[in-house]
Design an enzyme around this catalytic site. Structure first.
Site, mmCIF file in Angstrom:
data_model
loop_
_atom_site.group_PDB
_atom_site.id
_atom_site.type_symbol
_atom_site.label_atom_id
_atom_site.label_comp_id
_atom_site.label_asym_id
_atom_site.label_seq_id
_atom_site.Cartn_x
_atom_site.Cartn_y
_atom_site.Cartn_z
ATOM 1 N N CYS A 56 -6.365 60.739 80.089
ATOM 2 C CA CYS A 56 -5.634 61.498 79.515
ATOM 3 C C CYS A 56 -5.081 60.400 77.981
ATOM 4 C CB CYS A 56 -4.755 60.883 80.519
ATOM 5 S SG CYS A 56 -4.781 61.196 82.247
ATOM 6 N N HIS B 2 2.357 76.436 75.606
ATOM 7 C CA HIS B 2 1.615 77.280 74.341
ATOM 8 C C HIS B 2 1.367 76.595 73.059
ATOM 9 C CE1 HIS B 2 1.013 80.314 77.719
ATOM 10 N NE2 HIS B 2 -0.273 80.164 77.072
ATOM 11 N N GLU C 109 4.665 67.528 85.606
ATOM 12 C CA GLU C 109 2.890 66.904 84.944
ATOM 13 C C GLU C 109 2.060 67.442 85.856
ATOM 14 O OE1 GLU C 109 2.072 64.368 81.912
ATOM 15 O OE2 GLU C 109 1.157 63.632 83.266
#
Length: 193
Positions: free
Chosen positions: A23, A68, A136
């Site tokens: 991450c 996006h 998430e």
């Protein structure tokens, strides 16, 4: 009474400084789910806290800004920031790292400002933001409340420091909506959606 509206977006980020190397060192994406929880002790003329159709206007558009897109932290490496902005038309730059926790705080402040600036037209009264939940992953989420969004202990977030790319702004129904919100200009809800 509390009502909940769910929004979804696909987004890429890096969360610098976190323990998980995948991450903190790699651009990666998530299929986010955002729950907006509104509350009031009153019902409007349609006997609702707040018509879900109204949430599909400015609230949805600004949350959809992250779809996006790549979300960047202004404190990241300058060369990385420039490269991402050069190679992606849709990006959002935040004054905090784009963790689920900070996303919940950022989105809280955005929705809070929208509600603050909205002129209600259907007898809505005292509609307040209860919290924002940012999923998430399917197994992990962060829930942010007002005290979290405004907490200096978690890092100050000034709406003026959130930057939406030109492409994101161009896709809004009102390309000036963010500047209007920053200036606390009134948004008048439609009487019919």
């Amino acid at each position: 009474m509390i009502i909940r509206k769910l929004f979804k977006f696909e987004n890429a980020h890096i969360v610098r400084g976190c323990t998980t190397q995948r991450c903190s060192q790699n651009i990666h994406g998530h299929s986010y789910k955002v729950e907006v929880l509104l509350e009031s002790n009153y019902l409007d003329a349609g006997q609702m806290v707040y018509d879900f159709g109204l949430t599909k206007l400015t609230i949805k558009e600004l949350i959809d800004s992250f779809d996006h897109s790549i979300t960047l932290w202004s404190g990241d490496d300058a060369a990385y920031l420039q490269a991402m902005k050069t190679h992606s038309a849709r990006w959002v730059e935040l004054p905090v790292s784009p963790s689920a926790e900070q996303f919940s705080r950022v989105i809280y402040l955005i929705v809070e400002r929208i509600l603050e600036c909205t002129s209600m037209q259907n007898e809505e009264r005292e509609v307040k933001l209860n919290s924002i939940i940012v999923h998430e992953t399917d197994t992990g989420y962060a829930q942010g409340f007002g005290e979290d969004a405004h907490s200096p202990l978690m890092g100050e977030i000034r709406l003026e420091e959130i930057i939406f790319s030109a492409q994101v702004q161009k896709e809004w129904s009102d390309p000036e909506i963010w500047q209007k919100l920053l200036k606390r200009a009134k948004i008048i809800n439609p009487t019919i959606v």
